[in-house]
Scaffold this motif. Structure first.
Motif, PDB file in Angstrom:
ATOM      1  N   GLY A 142       0.819  -1.211   0.000  1.00  0.00           N
ATOM      2  CA  GLY A 142       0.000   0.000   0.000  1.00  0.00           C
ATOM      3  C   GLY A 142       0.851   1.258   0.000  1.00  0.00           C
ATOM      4  O   GLY A 142       2.058   1.229  -0.259  1.00  0.00           O
ATOM      5  N   ASP A 143       0.216   2.358   0.327  1.00  0.00           N
ATOM      6  CA  ASP A 143       0.856   3.673   0.353  1.00  0.00           C
ATOM      7  C   ASP A 143       1.698   3.798   1.615  1.00  0.00           C
ATOM      8  O   ASP A 143       1.165   3.910   2.715  1.00  0.00           O
ATOM      9  CB  ASP A 143      -0.215   4.762   0.308  1.00  0.00           C
ATOM     10  CG  ASP A 143       0.356   6.159   0.286  1.00  0.00           C
ATOM     11  OD1 ASP A 143       1.597   6.316   0.203  1.00  0.00           O
ATOM     12  OD2 ASP A 143      -0.437   7.121   0.353  1.00  0.00           O
ATOM     13  N   THR A 144       3.017   3.800   1.457  1.00  0.00           N
ATOM     14  CA  THR A 144       3.924   3.860   2.609  1.00  0.00           C
ATOM     15  C   THR A 144       4.334   5.289   2.963  1.00  0.00           C
ATOM     16  O   THR A 144       5.099   5.490   3.908  1.00  0.00           O
ATOM     17  CB  THR A 144       5.191   3.014   2.364  1.00  0.00           C
ATOM     18  OG1 THR A 144       5.829   3.482   1.168  1.00  0.00           O
ATOM     19  CG2 THR A 144       4.858   1.534   2.252  1.00  0.00           C
ATOM     20  N   VAL A 145       3.827   6.266   2.236  1.00  0.00           N
ATOM     21  CA  VAL A 145       4.142   7.657   2.559  1.00  0.00           C
ATOM     22  C   VAL A 145       3.235   8.093   3.706  1.00  0.00           C
ATOM     23  O   VAL A 145       2.011   8.035   3.606  1.00  0.00           O
ATOM     24  CB  VAL A 145       3.954   8.582   1.337  1.00  0.00           C
ATOM     25  CG1 VAL A 145       4.205  10.039   1.722  1.00  0.00           C
ATOM     26  CG2 VAL A 145       4.863   8.146   0.196  1.00  0.00           C
ATOM     27  N   LEU A 146       3.877   8.515   4.810  1.00  0.00           N
ATOM     28  CA  LEU A 146       3.133   8.888   6.008  1.00  0.00           C
ATOM     29  C   LEU A 146       2.865  10.389   6.051  1.00  0.00           C
ATOM     30  O   LEU A 146       3.614  11.181   5.476  1.00  0.00           O
ATOM     31  CB  LEU A 146       3.922   8.471   7.256  1.00  0.00           C
ATOM     32  CG  LEU A 146       4.204   6.976   7.394  1.00  0.00           C
ATOM     33  CD1 LEU A 146       5.167   6.722   8.549  1.00  0.00           C
ATOM     34  CD2 LEU A 146       2.898   6.204   7.587  1.00  0.00           C
ATOM     35  N   ASP A 147       1.824  10.763   6.757  1.00  0.00           N
ATOM     36  CA  ASP A 147       1.464  12.154   6.996  1.00  0.00           C
ATOM     37  C   ASP A 147       2.654  12.870   7.636  1.00  0.00           C
ATOM     38  O   ASP A 147       3.156  12.452   8.686  1.00  0.00           O
ATOM     39  CB  ASP A 147       0.249  12.164   7.929  1.00  0.00           C
ATOM     40  CG  ASP A 147      -0.232  13.543   8.314  1.00  0.00           C
ATOM     41  OD1 ASP A 147       0.595  14.351   8.805  1.00  0.00           O
ATOM     42  OD2 ASP A 147      -1.433  13.814   8.178  1.00  0.00           O
ATOM     43  N   GLY A 148       3.122  13.941   7.014  1.00  0.00           N
ATOM     44  CA  GLY A 148       4.305  14.649   7.466  1.00  0.00           C
ATOM     45  C   GLY A 148       4.202  15.197   8.883  1.00  0.00           C
ATOM     46  O   GLY A 148       5.179  15.167   9.644  1.00  0.00           O
ATOM     47  N   GLU A 149       3.050  15.712   9.259  1.00  0.00           N
ATOM     48  CA  GLU A 149       2.895  16.228  10.622  1.00  0.00           C
ATOM     49  C   GLU A 149       2.920  15.100  11.646  1.00  0.00           C
ATOM     50  O   GLU A 149       3.439  15.273  12.752  1.00  0.00           O
ATOM     51  CB  GLU A 149       1.598  17.036  10.737  1.00  0.00           C
ATOM     52  CG  GLU A 149       1.684  18.379  10.045  1.00  0.00           C
ATOM     53  CD  GLU A 149       0.440  19.220  10.265  1.00  0.00           C
ATOM     54  OE1 GLU A 149      -0.033  19.295  11.417  1.00  0.00           O
ATOM     55  OE2 GLU A 149      -0.048  19.788   9.279  1.00  0.00           O
ATOM     56  N   LEU A 150       2.378  13.946  11.288  1.00  0.00           N
ATOM     57  CA  LEU A 150       2.440  12.795  12.187  1.00  0.00           C
ATOM     58  C   LEU A 150       3.871  12.285  12.312  1.00  0.00           C
ATOM     59  O   LEU A 150       4.285  11.864  13.392  1.00  0.00           O
ATOM     60  CB  LEU A 150       1.504  11.687  11.710  1.00  0.00           C
ATOM     61  CG  LEU A 150       0.016  12.011  11.786  1.00  0.00           C
ATOM     62  CD1 LEU A 150      -0.804  10.893  11.146  1.00  0.00           C
ATOM     63  CD2 LEU A 150      -0.426  12.248  13.222  1.00  0.00           C
ATOM     64  N   VAL A 151       4.624  12.347  11.237  1.00  0.00           N
ATOM     65  CA  VAL A 151       6.038  11.953  11.285  1.00  0.00           C
ATOM     66  C   VAL A 151       6.792  12.891  12.219  1.00  0.00           C
ATOM     67  O   VAL A 151       7.568  12.452  13.076  1.00  0.00           O
ATOM     68  CB  VAL A 151       6.657  11.945   9.863  1.00  0.00           C
ATOM     69  CG1 VAL A 151       8.179  11.840   9.935  1.00  0.00           C
ATOM     70  CG2 VAL A 151       6.072  10.808   9.035  1.00  0.00           C
TER      71      VAL A 151
END
Length: 194
Positions: A142-151
């Motif tokens: 799936g989409d492994t790009v995470l929400d930047g603010e959550l990172v």
């Protein structure tokens, strides 16, 4: 967590839940038995997060963890039932509702490691959901790009972790250069190579 207000913590938690929900919704019927982490299937990973969400309300009500253990189903099939997506969403809704109660984030929860401010607890759960969203996406292509603010929030949480990780809970960190992208640094801090 002093870096965030209760409203900001609740919003981050809800975003982390939504990000994980998106990954759960994308699991294909034949992927539930695929490996997500060593020794865990995709279903096991989702069940682990369901279990964590189910514990929120009693912990916020002041119950110690040793009284909560055993109250909820203790197995992937029992936790997820016939509809894993619905099982996840029901548990997630209950946790969000419990955290959203007036002054809930000003309480103390009693975890196995001792008393913890509820604001720190929700912050920890937000980081956990964020990293496990990546685990789930990786396992299911799936989409492994995470929400930047959550990172970014996850990295703030990771700064508080012991250098060697937490045995049996969080793997020791992997070495990555400080110039690595934030998501790579977050995943490495949790023992994952992203």
């Amino acid at each position: 967590m002093s870096d965030f207000s209760p409203v900001e913590l609740l919003e981050l938690f809800q975003r982390a839940q939504n990000q994980f929900t998106d990954r759960v919704d994308a699991v294909e019927p034949g992927q539930w038995d695929d490996e997500s982490l060593p020794g865990w299937t995709v279903a096991d990973l989702v069940a682990h997060l369901v279990n964590e969400q189910l514990w929120v309300a009693p912990l916020l009500a002041g119950e110690p963890v040793d009284l909560i253990e055993g109250r909820f189903p203790d197995g992937t099939d029992d936790l997820l039932g016939d509809d894993p997506v619905a099982g996840w969403e029901t548990a997630a809704d209950g946790a969000l509702s419990a955290f959203a109660q007036d002054d809930a984030l000003r309480h103390t929860v009693h975890l196995s490691r001792g008393p913890v401010p509820a604001a720190d607890y929700i912050f920890e759960m937000t980081a956990d959901l964020t990293v496990h969203a990546w685990d789930l996406a990786r396992a299911t292509n799936g989409d492994t790009v995470l929400d930047g603010e959550l990172v970014t929030a996850g990295l703030l949480y990771a700064e508080r972790l012991p250098e060697e990780g937490i045995p049996g809970i969080i793997d020791p960190p992997l070495d990555v250069p400080p110039s690595a992208p934030p998501q790579t640094r977050l995943l490495a801090r949790f023992g994952r190579r992203g």
